[in-house]
Design a protein around this motif. Structure first.
Motif, mmCIF file in Angstrom:
data_model
loop_
_atom_site.group_PDB
_atom_site.id
_atom_site.type_symbol
_atom_site.label_atom_id
_atom_site.label_comp_id
_atom_site.label_asym_id
_atom_site.label_seq_id
_atom_site.Cartn_x
_atom_site.Cartn_y
_atom_site.Cartn_z
ATOM 1 N N ASN A 1 0.846 -1.103 -0.044
ATOM 2 C CA ASN A 1 0.075 -0.049 0.109
ATOM 3 C C ASN A 1 0.835 1.159 0.082
ATOM 4 O OD1 ASN A 1 -2.837 -1.282 0.590
ATOM 5 N ND2 ASN A 1 -1.655 -1.907 2.294
ATOM 6 N N ALA A 2 0.435 2.341 -0.631
ATOM 7 C CA ALA A 2 1.097 3.559 -0.590
ATOM 8 C C ALA A 2 0.128 4.684 -0.369
ATOM 9 C CB ALA A 2 1.863 3.665 -2.096
ATOM 10 N N ILE A 3 0.654 5.429 0.498
ATOM 11 C CA ILE A 3 -0.289 6.517 0.998
ATOM 12 C C ILE A 3 0.679 8.058 0.742
ATOM 13 C CG2 ILE A 3 -1.640 7.854 2.748
ATOM 14 C CD1 ILE A 3 -2.271 5.039 4.051
ATOM 15 N N VAL A 4 0.326 8.490 -0.131
ATOM 16 C CA VAL A 4 1.196 9.742 -0.539
ATOM 17 C C VAL A 4 0.352 11.039 -0.067
ATOM 18 C CG1 VAL A 4 2.223 10.780 -2.478
ATOM 19 C CG2 VAL A 4 1.755 8.315 -2.466
ATOM 20 N N SER A 5 0.865 11.684 0.980
ATOM 21 C CA SER A 5 0.515 13.060 0.972
ATOM 22 C C SER A 5 1.835 14.092 0.827
ATOM 23 C CB SER A 5 0.473 13.081 2.534
ATOM 24 O OG SER A 5 -0.578 12.210 3.141
ATOM 25 N N GLY A 6 3.026 13.618 0.339
ATOM 26 C CA GLY A 6 4.186 14.227 -0.152
ATOM 27 C C GLY A 6 4.198 14.080 -1.648
ATOM 28 N N VAL A 7 5.311 14.256 -1.759
ATOM 29 C CA VAL A 7 5.643 14.294 -3.337
ATOM 30 C C VAL A 7 6.467 12.758 -3.937
ATOM 31 C CG1 VAL A 7 7.054 15.355 -5.176
ATOM 32 C CG2 VAL A 7 6.366 16.573 -3.221
ATOM 33 N N VAL A 8 5.875 12.370 -4.971
ATOM 34 C CA VAL A 8 6.506 11.166 -5.367
ATOM 35 C C VAL A 8 6.778 11.689 -7.008
ATOM 36 C CG1 VAL A 8 6.226 8.820 -6.197
ATOM 37 C CG2 VAL A 8 5.473 9.548 -4.077
ATOM 38 N N VAL A 9 7.982 11.350 -7.380
ATOM 39 C CA VAL A 9 8.440 11.312 -8.763
ATOM 40 C C VAL A 9 9.078 9.840 -8.952
ATOM 41 C CG1 VAL A 9 9.671 12.321 -10.687
ATOM 42 C CG2 VAL A 9 8.942 13.577 -8.534
ATOM 43 N N GLY A 10 8.340 9.166 -9.627
ATOM 44 C CA GLY A 10 8.634 7.906 -10.029
ATOM 45 C C GLY A 10 7.516 6.930 -10.372
ATOM 46 N N ASN A 11 7.832 5.736 -10.628
ATOM 47 C CA ASN A 11 6.440 4.691 -11.034
ATOM 48 C C ASN A 11 6.230 4.108 -9.531
ATOM 49 O OD1 ASN A 11 6.624 5.455 -13.439
ATOM 50 N ND2 ASN A 11 7.955 3.876 -14.225
ATOM 51 N N VAL A 12 4.836 3.893 -9.277
ATOM 52 C CA VAL A 12 4.648 3.287 -8.223
ATOM 53 C C VAL A 12 3.855 1.745 -8.430
ATOM 54 C CG1 VAL A 12 3.166 3.083 -6.021
ATOM 55 C CG2 VAL A 12 4.380 5.370 -6.856
ATOM 56 N N VAL A 13 4.286 0.704 -8.112
ATOM 57 C CA VAL A 13 3.579 -0.296 -8.107
ATOM 58 C C VAL A 13 3.114 -0.924 -6.879
ATOM 59 C CG1 VAL A 13 3.792 -2.941 -8.959
ATOM 60 C CG2 VAL A 13 4.965 -1.136 -10.167
ATOM 61 N N ALA A 14 1.810 -1.050 -6.650
ATOM 62 C CA ALA A 14 1.285 -1.606 -5.315
ATOM 63 C C ALA A 14 0.471 -2.759 -5.611
ATOM 64 C CB ALA A 14 0.500 -0.350 -4.705
ATOM 65 N N THR A 15 0.618 -3.710 -4.702
ATOM 66 C CA THR A 15 0.087 -5.008 -5.009
ATOM 67 C C THR A 15 -1.571 -4.957 -4.136
ATOM 68 O OG1 THR A 15 0.617 -6.007 -2.841
ATOM 69 C CG2 THR A 15 1.632 -6.309 -4.817
ATOM 70 N N GLU A 16 -1.764 -3.717 -3.442
ATOM 71 C CA GLU A 16 -3.065 -3.465 -2.816
ATOM 72 C C GLU A 16 -3.731 -2.035 -3.323
ATOM 73 O OE1 GLU A 16 -3.754 -4.301 1.208
ATOM 74 O OE2 GLU A 16 -3.472 -6.192 0.997
ATOM 75 N N SER A 17 -3.163 -1.014 -3.030
ATOM 76 C CA SER A 17 -3.686 0.031 -3.276
ATOM 77 C C SER A 17 -2.680 1.493 -3.173
ATOM 78 C CB SER A 17 -4.833 0.372 -2.112
ATOM 79 O OG SER A 17 -4.212 0.671 -0.892
ATOM 80 N N VAL A 18 -3.031 2.452 -3.709
ATOM 81 C CA VAL A 18 -2.323 3.609 -3.730
ATOM 82 C C VAL A 18 -3.149 4.727 -3.490
ATOM 83 C CG1 VAL A 18 -0.801 5.115 -5.231
ATOM 84 C CG2 VAL A 18 -0.702 2.981 -5.510
ATOM 85 N N GLU A 19 -2.881 5.464 -2.344
ATOM 86 C CA GLU A 19 -3.852 6.740 -2.216
ATOM 87 C C GLU A 19 -3.114 7.840 -2.321
ATOM 88 O OE1 GLU A 19 -5.729 6.344 1.497
ATOM 89 O OE2 GLU A 19 -6.902 8.372 1.333
ATOM 90 N N LEU A 20 -3.702 8.937 -2.965
ATOM 91 C CA LEU A 20 -3.077 10.344 -3.046
ATOM 92 C C LEU A 20 -3.998 11.114 -2.424
ATOM 93 C CD1 LEU A 20 -2.245 10.690 -6.772
ATOM 94 C CD2 LEU A 20 -0.699 11.050 -5.020
ATOM 95 N N THR A 21 -3.566 11.836 -1.242
ATOM 96 C CA THR A 21 -4.436 12.509 -0.211
ATOM 97 C C THR A 21 -4.350 13.780 -0.804
ATOM 98 O OG1 THR A 21 -2.708 13.258 1.344
ATOM 99 C CG2 THR A 21 -3.398 11.101 1.615
ATOM 100 N N ARG A 22 -4.945 14.663 -0.009
ATOM 101 C CA ARG A 22 -5.176 16.058 -0.380
ATOM 102 C C ARG A 22 -4.021 16.825 -0.874
ATOM 103 N NH1 ARG A 22 -6.840 20.112 2.777
ATOM 104 N NH2 ARG A 22 -6.525 18.874 4.681
ATOM 105 N N GLU A 23 -2.702 16.537 -0.002
ATOM 106 C CA GLU A 23 -1.662 17.335 0.008
ATOM 107 C C GLU A 23 -0.665 16.269 -1.086
ATOM 108 O OE1 GLU A 23 -2.788 16.134 3.013
ATOM 109 O OE2 GLU A 23 -3.091 17.973 4.164
#
Lengths: 107, 206
Positions: free
Chosen positions: B65-87
């Motif tokens: 799982n990935a929960i992103v409230s900051g900055v990501v530059v790159g590819n994300v592979v998640a077996t369950e979920s990816v969440e981009l929050t408000r920030e």
């Protein structure tokens, strides 16, 4: 205080740098450069050259350690490498192999 | 669910990369990781990655799982979920069966949820087949007599054409009634619902 902790199941292969304390319970290979203190806990394994202000080693370190202030090798730690710091403490029970240089006031 | 549970248990024994720390290289692990500083290179976790508002990850990320409230530059592979929050801000491609992007998040890249089925399948067969036999059969059985017999008794005004239509409509309706929790089957409402839940938890945590 926002401490950085490298947990026991974490493996880092590369370089860590920063301006804050770092606690290592996992494995770090490569290089560590900090302006603050490094704590290698009993479960920690470091195969890296270390440049920090203070180091407390309770786990394993393979590599050269250069500290601007103090290096402390605690009981049951295992260190292989050269240690360079104005203050070096080696506790009873610590295992160490390498050179010690306490002659440097400033790096 | 798992993600939210782990989110709340982020404690002293989990890994935290502090705000002034830069890690460049390869990072692997089997525990939750909270990034408040910078990680560059490659990041592989079998658990949850939490990138807080001060966190910057420039890496190819492979996690559960990935929960992103900051900055990501790159590819994300998640077996369950990816969440981009408000920030959250992200540039790169996401591959994950569940992707949640809430209002306020910024994202540029591609999203691949697989066949768009794995997740719905995982949820629906759990609920649907259970519901279907329970709801459709009894529903259609009473529903048939209803349009056939009822028009004669009660549904005088609408009776002439509807019978076939009414029968078709009667199926989904009882299904919904029998399964009160998730009203319509399409995947979007499910995601919205989960986003809502997580959002609440994120607020609690802070």
């Amino acid at each position: 205080m926002a401490n950085t902790i490298i947990g026991s199941s974490i493996v880092i292969d590369g370089e860590i740098s920063g301006d804050e304390d770092l606690v290592i319970q996992g494995t770090v290979k490569g290089k560590i450069a900090l302006k603050e203190s490094l704590f290698v806990e009993a479960s920690g394994v470091v195969e890296a050259d270390i440049e920090v202000q203070n180091v407390d080693v309770a786990g394993r370190v393979t590599g050269n350690i250069a500290a601007t202030d103090k290096v402390e090798l605690k009981a049951d730690c295992r260190v292989v490498g050269d240690v360079r710091a104005p203050r070096i403490l080696i506790a009873d029970g610590a295992s160490f192999k390498g050179n010690v240089d306490m002659d440097v006031k400033e790096r | 669910m798992v993600a939210t549970k782990e989110f709340s248990t982020v404690g002293p024994d989990s890994t935290v990369i502090g705000p002034s720390i830069l890690i460049s290289g390869k990072l692997t692990g089997d525990e939750d990781l909270t990034v408040r500083g910078r990680v560059e290179g490659e990041l592989n976790l079998s658990k949850t990655l939490i990138i807080e508002t001060s966190g910057v990850v420039k890496a190819n990320v492979s996690v559960r799982n990935a929960i992103v409230s900051g900055v990501v530059v790159g590819n994300v592979v998640a077996t369950e979920s990816v969440e981009l929050t408000r920030e959250g801000r992200m540039v790169g491609d996401i591959r994950s069966p569940r992707v949640i992007i809430v209002d306020g998040a910024s994202f540029r890249g591609r999203i691949d949820m697989g066949n768009a089925e794995p997740r719905p399948q995982a949820e629906r067969p759990a609920t649907r087949p259970v519901v279907r036999p329970a709801a459709v059969r009894p529903a259609t059985l009473p529903a048939r007599p209803a349009p056939q017999a009822a028009p004669a008794r009660v549904m005088a005004p609408a009776k002439p054409q509807p019978p076939p239509v009414a029968r078709v409509e009667a199926r989904p309706e009882p299904r919904v009634e029998a399964k009160p929790a998730p009203p319509p089957p399409p995947p979007q409402p499910v995601l919205v619902g989960e986003a809502g839940k997580k959002k609440v938890l994120v607020k609690k945590k802070k």
